[in-house]
Write a protein that holds these residues in place. Structure first.
Motif, PDB file in Angstrom:
ATOM      1  N   PHE A  17     -25.652 -37.555   2.275  1.00 31.49           N
ATOM      2  CA  PHE A  17     -25.216 -37.251   3.639  1.00 31.49           C
ATOM      3  C   PHE A  17     -26.249 -37.801   4.617  1.00 31.49           C
ATOM      4  O   PHE A  17     -27.437 -37.478   4.506  1.00 31.49           O
ATOM      5  CB  PHE A  17     -25.119 -35.731   3.768  1.00 31.49           C
ATOM      6  N   GLY A  18     -25.812 -38.658   5.555  1.00 32.27           N
ATOM      7  CA  GLY A  18     -26.793 -39.190   6.474  1.00 32.27           C
ATOM      8  C   GLY A  18     -26.260 -40.241   7.424  1.00 32.27           C
ATOM      9  O   GLY A  18     -25.077 -40.256   7.765  1.00 32.27           O
ATOM     10  N   ASP A  19     -27.153 -41.154   7.801  1.00 29.09           N
ATOM     11  CA  ASP A  19     -26.855 -42.176   8.801  1.00 29.09           C
ATOM     12  C   ASP A  19     -26.687 -43.542   8.144  1.00 29.09           C
ATOM     13  O   ASP A  19     -26.245 -43.634   6.997  1.00 29.09           O
ATOM     14  CB  ASP A  19     -27.960 -42.173   9.867  1.00 29.09           C
ATOM     15  N   SER A  20     -27.042 -44.613   8.862  1.00 25.86           N
ATOM     16  CA  SER A  20     -26.805 -45.968   8.353  1.00 25.86           C
ATOM     17  C   SER A  20     -27.578 -46.278   7.082  1.00 25.86           C
ATOM     18  O   SER A  20     -27.140 -47.095   6.270  1.00 25.86           O
ATOM     19  CB  SER A  20     -27.169 -47.004   9.425  1.00 25.86           C
ATOM     20  N   ILE A  21     -28.721 -45.640   6.889  1.00 27.52           N
ATOM     21  CA  ILE A  21     -29.523 -45.910   5.696  1.00 27.52           C
ATOM     22  C   ILE A  21     -28.777 -45.439   4.451  1.00 27.52           C
ATOM     23  O   ILE A  21     -28.853 -46.049   3.386  1.00 27.52           O
ATOM     24  CB  ILE A  21     -30.910 -45.252   5.820  1.00 27.52           C
ATOM     25  N   THR A  22     -28.030 -44.355   4.596  1.00 28.58           N
ATOM     26  CA  THR A  22     -27.177 -43.871   3.511  1.00 28.58           C
ATOM     27  C   THR A  22     -25.869 -44.648   3.468  1.00 28.58           C
ATOM     28  O   THR A  22     -25.410 -45.067   2.405  1.00 28.58           O
ATOM     29  CB  THR A  22     -26.897 -42.368   3.697  1.00 28.58           C
ATOM     30  N   LYS A  65     -11.315 -46.095   0.821  1.00 29.60           N
ATOM     31  CA  LYS A  65     -10.861 -45.790  -0.534  1.00 29.60           C
ATOM     32  C   LYS A  65     -12.044 -45.376  -1.396  1.00 29.60           C
ATOM     33  O   LYS A  65     -12.873 -46.187  -1.762  1.00 29.60           O
ATOM     34  CB  LYS A  65     -10.167 -47.006  -1.148  1.00 29.60           C
ATOM     35  N   GLU A  66     -12.115 -44.090  -1.679  1.00 31.31           N
ATOM     36  CA  GLU A  66     -13.214 -43.571  -2.488  1.00 31.31           C
ATOM     37  C   GLU A  66     -12.843 -43.639  -3.964  1.00 31.31           C
ATOM     38  O   GLU A  66     -11.931 -42.957  -4.425  1.00 31.31           O
ATOM     39  CB  GLU A  66     -13.533 -42.128  -2.101  1.00 31.31           C
ATOM     40  N   ILE A  67     -13.522 -44.485  -4.673  1.00 32.53           N
ATOM     41  CA  ILE A  67     -13.390 -44.551  -6.128  1.00 32.53           C
ATOM     42  C   ILE A  67     -14.715 -44.081  -6.702  1.00 32.53           C
ATOM     43  O   ILE A  67     -15.766 -44.577  -6.295  1.00 32.53           O
ATOM     44  CB  ILE A  67     -13.081 -45.982  -6.605  1.00 32.53           C
ATOM     45  N   PRO A  68     -14.709 -43.117  -7.611  1.00 32.96           N
ATOM     46  CA  PRO A  68     -15.979 -42.593  -8.132  1.00 32.96           C
ATOM     47  C   PRO A  68     -16.916 -43.704  -8.610  1.00 32.96           C
ATOM     48  O   PRO A  68     -16.527 -44.578  -9.371  1.00 32.96           O
ATOM     49  CB  PRO A  68     -15.539 -41.696  -9.298  1.00 32.96           C
ATOM     50  N   ASN A  69     -18.140 -43.654  -8.095  1.00 31.75           N
ATOM     51  CA  ASN A  69     -19.208 -44.552  -8.536  1.00 31.75           C
ATOM     52  C   ASN A  69     -18.897 -46.027  -8.275  1.00 31.75           C
ATOM     53  O   ASN A  69     -19.387 -46.904  -8.976  1.00 31.75           O
ATOM     54  CB  ASN A  69     -19.530 -44.330 -10.018  1.00 31.75           C
ATOM     55  N   TYR A  70     -18.077 -46.293  -7.265  1.00 31.66           N
ATOM     56  CA  TYR A  70     -17.706 -47.681  -6.954  1.00 31.66           C
ATOM     57  C   TYR A  70     -17.745 -47.912  -5.449  1.00 31.66           C
ATOM     58  O   TYR A  70     -17.339 -47.057  -4.672  1.00 31.66           O
ATOM     59  CB  TYR A  70     -16.299 -47.987  -7.479  1.00 31.66           C
ATOM     60  N   ASN A  71     -18.230 -49.071  -5.054  1.00 28.91           N
ATOM     61  CA  ASN A  71     -18.275 -49.473  -3.656  1.00 28.91           C
ATOM     62  C   ASN A  71     -18.979 -48.428  -2.793  1.00 28.91           C
ATOM     63  O   ASN A  71     -18.452 -47.983  -1.776  1.00 28.91           O
ATOM     64  CB  ASN A  71     -16.877 -49.767  -3.116  1.00 28.91           C
ATOM     65  N   LEU A  72     -20.183 -48.057  -3.202  1.00 31.45           N
ATOM     66  CA  LEU A  72     -20.964 -47.047  -2.496  1.00 31.45           C
ATOM     67  C   LEU A  72     -21.920 -47.662  -1.478  1.00 31.45           C
ATOM     68  O   LEU A  72     -22.791 -46.981  -0.952  1.00 31.45           O
ATOM     69  CB  LEU A  72     -21.751 -46.206  -3.509  1.00 31.45           C
ATOM     70  N   GLY A  73     -21.733 -48.957  -1.190  1.00 28.52           N
ATOM     71  CA  GLY A  73     -22.596 -49.631  -0.240  1.00 28.52           C
ATOM     72  C   GLY A  73     -23.673 -50.429  -0.944  1.00 28.52           C
ATOM     73  O   GLY A  73     -23.786 -50.421  -2.169  1.00 28.52           O
ATOM     74  N   TYR A  74     -24.487 -51.103  -0.143  1.00 25.55           N
ATOM     75  CA  TYR A  74     -25.545 -51.949  -0.697  1.00 25.55           C
ATOM     76  C   TYR A  74     -26.914 -51.264  -0.652  1.00 25.55           C
ATOM     77  O   TYR A  74     -27.942 -51.911  -0.885  1.00 25.55           O
ATOM     78  CB  TYR A  74     -25.611 -53.281   0.058  1.00 25.55           C
ATOM     79  N   GLY A  75     -26.950 -49.970  -0.358  1.00 27.49           N
ATOM     80  CA  GLY A  75     -28.212 -49.274  -0.161  1.00 27.49           C
ATOM     81  C   GLY A  75     -28.656 -48.422  -1.333  1.00 27.49           C
ATOM     82  O   GLY A  75     -28.233 -48.596  -2.478  1.00 27.49           O
ATOM     83  N   TYR A  76     -29.506 -47.455  -1.024  1.00 26.64           N
ATOM     84  CA  TYR A  76     -30.141 -46.640  -2.061  1.00 26.64           C
ATOM     85  C   TYR A  76     -29.140 -45.798  -2.851  1.00 26.64           C
ATOM     86  O   TYR A  76     -29.404 -45.449  -4.012  1.00 26.64           O
ATOM     87  CB  TYR A  76     -31.231 -45.755  -1.449  1.00 26.64           C
TER      88      TYR A  76
END
Length: 199
Positions: free
Chosen positions: A6-11, A19-30
């Motif tokens: 839960f957070g801002d742009s860093i998250t 489209k929320e797919i578990p453990n997929y396409n979670l961004g390029y971050g941490y």
């Protein structure tokens, strides 16, 4: 196990809102690196990214029910503060304490991990007369709240400072605020060390 970040742009880091797919396409971050670390170490988890770029603690409070309570996560990780220095330290502390009270009221069985906001020297953080460097003062508020409520806490400024001294900003936080690939991995590695202590 459901783990929500839960957070801002860093998250956020450009994750897929639609489209929320578990453990997929979670961004390029941490969050992506943390997910890989979980899988690598045998944790079968559903990871949910609820970061939104440009937001601060007030926004997190306003969407807490919709984005967090509705998911009823087993573990909730919060990283916020990069956009809050405009409102003053006292306001930030009051709002953060309000968010903590909501967590305790509505998610009493959820494990909570707080993450330290951070900043390094960079073209974005040095802009506007260096106002973004106030983030270090806001980090002290989160330090205090984590200690007060005995929440597991991911300290990030020191390891990022060390990486900056060794590698330079272009390999850690590309603009002094947002992580590049190595910076994101470093944040995830430090998060995972705290996570595995509490699970």
């Amino acid at each position: 196990m459901k783990i929500l970040f839960f957070g801002d742009s860093i998250t956020d880091a450009g994750h897929n809102y639609d489209k929320e797919i578990p453990n997929y396409n979670l961004g390029y971050g941490y969050v992506t690196f943390a997910t890989a670390k979980l899988v690598e170490n045998g944790y079968k988890s559903m990871v949910v990214n609820r970061g939104i770029a440009g937001q601060g603690i007030k926004d997190l409070i306003e969407r807490f029910d919709k984005d967090v309570v509705s998911e009823n996560p087993d573990v909730l990780t919060i990283l916020v503060g990069a956009n809050d220095f405009w409102f003053g330290l006292e306001v930030f502390e009051e709002r953060y304490e309000l968010l903590v009270s909501l967590i305790k009221e509505k998610l009493p069985n959820t494990k909570v991990i707080l993450m330290q906001p951070f900043v390094l020297k960079g073209y974005h953080s040095d802009s506007r007369n260096g106002v973004y460097h106030k983030i270090r003062d806001y980090a002290k508020i989160v330090d205090k709240i984590a200690d007060k409520h005995s929440y597991p806490y991911v300290q990030l400024q020191k390891p990022l400072d060390q990486a900056f001294e060794k590698l330079g900003e272009e390999y850690v936080l590309y603009d002094g605020i947002h992580p590049n690939v190595y910076g994101a991995k470093l944040i995830a590695d430090n998060w995972f060390e705290i996570f595995r202590r509490i699970i």
